[in-house]
Design a protein around this motif. Structure first.
Motif, short mmCIF file in Angstrom:
data_model
loop_
_atom_site.label_atom_id
_atom_site.label_comp_id
_atom_site.label_asym_id
_atom_site.label_seq_id
_atom_site.Cartn_x
_atom_site.Cartn_y
_atom_site.Cartn_z
N VAL A 70 1.43 -0.82 -0.11
CA VAL A 70 0.15 -0.35 0.11
C VAL A 70 1.05 1.15 -0.18
CG1 VAL A 70 -1.04 1.45 1.32
CG2 VAL A 70 -1.94 -1.10 0.92
N GLU A 71 1.55 1.54 1.07
CA GLU A 71 2.81 2.65 0.97
C GLU A 71 3.26 3.10 -0.58
OE1 GLU A 71 3.75 3.44 5.26
OE2 GLU A 71 4.69 1.72 5.26
N LEU A 72 4.73 1.82 -1.30
CA LEU A 72 4.40 1.66 -2.33
C LEU A 72 3.50 2.08 -3.64
CD1 LEU A 72 7.15 -1.64 -2.19
CD2 LEU A 72 7.89 0.84 -2.02
N MET A 73 2.33 1.68 -3.21
CA MET A 73 1.51 2.18 -4.19
C MET A 73 1.67 3.95 -3.96
SD MET A 73 -2.70 1.36 -5.32
CE MET A 73 -3.20 2.12 -6.30
N ASN A 74 1.52 4.59 -3.31
CA ASN A 74 1.15 5.74 -3.12
C ASN A 74 2.34 7.03 -2.92
OD1 ASN A 74 -1.62 4.83 -1.62
ND2 ASN A 74 -0.69 4.65 0.64
N VAL A 75 3.27 5.86 -2.64
CA VAL A 75 4.73 6.78 -3.88
C VAL A 75 4.31 6.26 -4.47
CG1 VAL A 75 7.30 6.99 -3.43
CG2 VAL A 75 6.23 5.78 -1.23
N GLY A 76 4.27 6.06 -5.91
CA GLY A 76 3.55 5.69 -7.12
C GLY A 76 2.60 6.51 -7.93
N ALA A 77 1.82 6.34 -6.50
CA ALA A 77 0.73 7.38 -7.12
C ALA A 77 1.49 8.91 -7.24
CB ALA A 77 -0.61 6.83 -6.26
N ASN A 78 2.13 9.50 -5.99
CA ASN A 78 2.55 10.58 -5.89
C ASN A 78 3.50 11.12 -7.12
OD1 ASN A 78 0.90 10.79 -3.62
ND2 ASN A 78 3.47 10.32 -2.67
N TYR A 79 4.66 10.25 -7.17
CA TYR A 79 4.77 10.57 -8.50
C TYR A 79 4.22 10.54 -10.17
CZ TYR A 79 9.80 9.91 -6.30
OH TYR A 79 10.56 9.64 -5.31
N LEU A 80 2.78 9.99 -9.58
CA LEU A 80 2.32 10.06 -11.65
C LEU A 80 1.49 11.30 -11.03
CD1 LEU A 80 0.56 8.45 -13.58
CD2 LEU A 80 -1.07 8.02 -11.58
N ARG A 81 1.74 11.64 -10.25
CA ARG A 81 0.50 12.87 -10.39
C ARG A 81 1.36 14.70 -10.98
NH1 ARG A 81 0.07 11.79 -4.77
NH2 ARG A 81 -2.65 11.74 -4.82
N GLU A 82 2.90 13.93 -11.22
CA GLU A 82 3.34 14.79 -12.08
C GLU A 82 3.68 14.52 -13.31
OE1 GLU A 82 8.57 15.74 -12.35
OE2 GLU A 82 7.29 14.51 -11.17
N HIS A 83 2.95 13.53 -13.25
CA HIS A 83 2.87 13.37 -15.06
C HIS A 83 1.55 13.45 -15.88
CE1 HIS A 83 6.91 12.66 -15.20
NE2 HIS A 83 6.97 12.16 -14.04
N VAL A 84 1.05 14.02 -14.53
CA VAL A 84 -0.97 13.58 -15.14
C VAL A 84 -0.99 15.00 -15.45
CG1 VAL A 84 -1.31 11.52 -14.24
CG2 VAL A 84 -1.91 14.00 -13.05
N ILE A 85 -2.19 15.73 -16.89
CA ILE A 85 -2.47 17.25 -17.19
C ILE A 85 -3.19 17.57 -15.41
CG2 ILE A 85 -4.02 16.21 -18.95
CD1 ILE A 85 -6.03 16.35 -17.85
N ASP A 86 -2.85 19.39 -15.90
CA ASP A 86 -3.00 19.74 -14.67
C ASP A 86 -4.67 19.51 -13.62
OD1 ASP A 86 0.20 21.09 -15.20
OD2 ASP A 86 -1.27 22.88 -16.45
#
Length: 457
Positions: free
Chosen positions: A210-226
């Motif tokens: 769960v924690e690793l997924m949340n870290v990945g999701a945090n990085y994903l935020r940088e690469h989605v539309i504003d």
């Protein structure tokens, strides 16, 4: 009866409409548990000669119908509350029940105002024998974003020509575009339990996944539309720290301006979940709780709504209501309040505003970046949306200040303003078939290449 006569009738029954809103506010029920609220609406509509039609396997949803012939106009009502937002009618944080439910999104006002409009239009149809069918939709589970989606899937909206909707907020505005499309998904990770100190090598932590997924999701935020939003809670984080968690769960909302954006971001989030499971040697399964669409514009209804807002005019507020709004506003971050006032109050108005006392220009509406299953309705028929000031400027939805405002006389005035506008719009649609035809033609043109596909499998 002229339009003013119908609105005058609504004024005459305003005490009953407000009584209903107070009743719902004082007895909040969260999404999926709105049994008493739904029954109260049923009773009032039934006593006013509406035919109540139930919906398969949806205990707290219904359709109340009156009239005959075309057009068939739907008025959308909601009545679910939010968990954890209990609040008394006070200008300081003062829950009725600590962590209890409360109407922090004003659905006690939303449903009651919509019902008031339905009763006024019913009286008009009765007295004039005008052709037209009115449907009031009792819609549960809006806060979980799946009530109307389920109702659509059950065919509850079949045969409707137009849908009308409103929502309490802190401004007065006719909305051409609104809502972010949304997916609500729970990710459940399954690992292996073991003694965390004696044999940690034997365990596989679902919580780590769960924690690793949340870290990945945090990085994903940088690469989605504003304008996309990705947010989550951890709904199960294991138990005792000396046991490696074999089960853990996170709950995500993915939002974006268009349904296709949500679907694309969701696919990427699935990959992140699978990667987290691979890294931790756990297994993951996901459950799509709900999904909804953005609101599809309809210029005919948008213009008609704005015209009625201007024609009817905003409420006047008492000194006590202004003082109430001021006191609530003072509990907020003042920079945020000033920024909001700057956005919606023109330069020639008093900058120290507590209640929004104008109508935002129809060509420059506010941004509404929440999500609602009402958006799905706009994809199966033409729909409007208006906002009215039921809370002080600066007050956000899903806050204790919004709950307090939704039980105040200020909130009731915003509700009755919305009810009058819905009544005016319905009156115009019933008396001008061209408006209905043009709204439907626009809808058909907008959906010619993109058809509605239910997010529910």
């Amino acid at each position: 009866m002229q339009k003013k006569d119908v609105i005058n009738y609504l004024e005459k029954i305003s005490d009953n409409v407000e009584k209903l809103a107070y009743n719902i506010w004082n007895n909040p029920e969260i999404s999926g548990e709105e049994k008493n609220s739904a029954n109260l609406f049923r009773e009032i509509l039934n006593s006013n000669d509406f035919q109540i039609n139930e919906i398969n396997e949806m205990e707290n949803a219904f359709v109340a119908e009156y009239g005959k012939g075309s057009p068939v106009i739907a008025i959308l009502g909601e009545y679910d509350a939010l968990p954890g937002l209990s609040q008394s009618l006070d200008t300081k944080f003062n829950p009725v029940i600590l962590n209890g439910p409360g109407h922090g999104c004003g659905h006690n006002l939303l449903g009651s105002g919509a019902l008031g409009s339905a009763l006024a239009i019913k009286e008009y149809l009765y007295r004039t024998n005008t052709s037209g069918t009115l449907r009031f939709y009792g819609c549960p589970k809006e806060e979980t974003l799946n009530g109307k989606v389920e109702m659509i899937k059950e065919g509850a909206f079949e045969g409707c020509d137009i849908a009308l909707s409103w929502h309490p907020l802190n401004v007065n505005s006719a909305m051409r575009e609104a809502y972010l499309a949304n997916n609500s998904i729970k990710f459940k990770f399954h690992g292996i339990s073991s003694h965390a100190a004696q044999s940690p090598e034997s365990g596989r932590s679902a919580l780590d996944a769960v924690e690793l997924m949340n870290v990945g999701a945090n990085y994903l935020r940088e690469h989605v539309i504003d304008k996309a939003r990705i947010h989550y809670t951890i709904t199960n984080a294991g138990g005792s720290p000396n046991i490696i968690p074999k089960e853990a769960e996170s709950w995500y909302y993915i939002r974006a301006p268009y349904r296709e954006d949500v679907e694309e971001i969701t696919k990427r989030l699935f990959k992140i979940a699978e990667g987290a499971a691979l890294m931790t040697e756990t297994m993951v399964e996901y459950q799509v709780i709900s999904g909804c669409y953005e609101m599809l514009p309809n210029d005919i209804l948008h213009n008609l709504t704005y015209e009625n807002m201007v024609e009817i005019g905003i409420p006047e507020y008492t000194r006590e209501e202004i003082e109430f709004a001021k006191a609530l506003q003072e509990t907020l971050d003042q920079k945020s309040v000033e920024n909001e006032i700057r956005k919606v109050v023109s330069s020639n108005e008093n900058k120290k505003s507590y209640i929004h006392h104008s109508i935002i220009d129809k060509n420059d509406p506010v941004s509404l970046t929440s999500s609602s299953d009402s958006g799905d309705v706009s994809w199966i028929m033409p729909m409007n949306l208006l906002l009215t000031a039921c809370w002080p400027l600066g007050v956000a939805a899903h806050s204790w200040q919004a709950t307090a405002s939704s039980g105040s006389s200020m909130g009731m005035k915003g509700m009755m303003y919305a009810a009058k506008v819905l009544t005016g719009v319905t009156y115009d649609l019933l008396n001008n078939p061209n408006l209905v035809d043009n709204a439907k033609t626009e809808f058909q043109n907008r959906t010619e290449k993109t058809k509605y596909i239910s997010p529910l499998k």
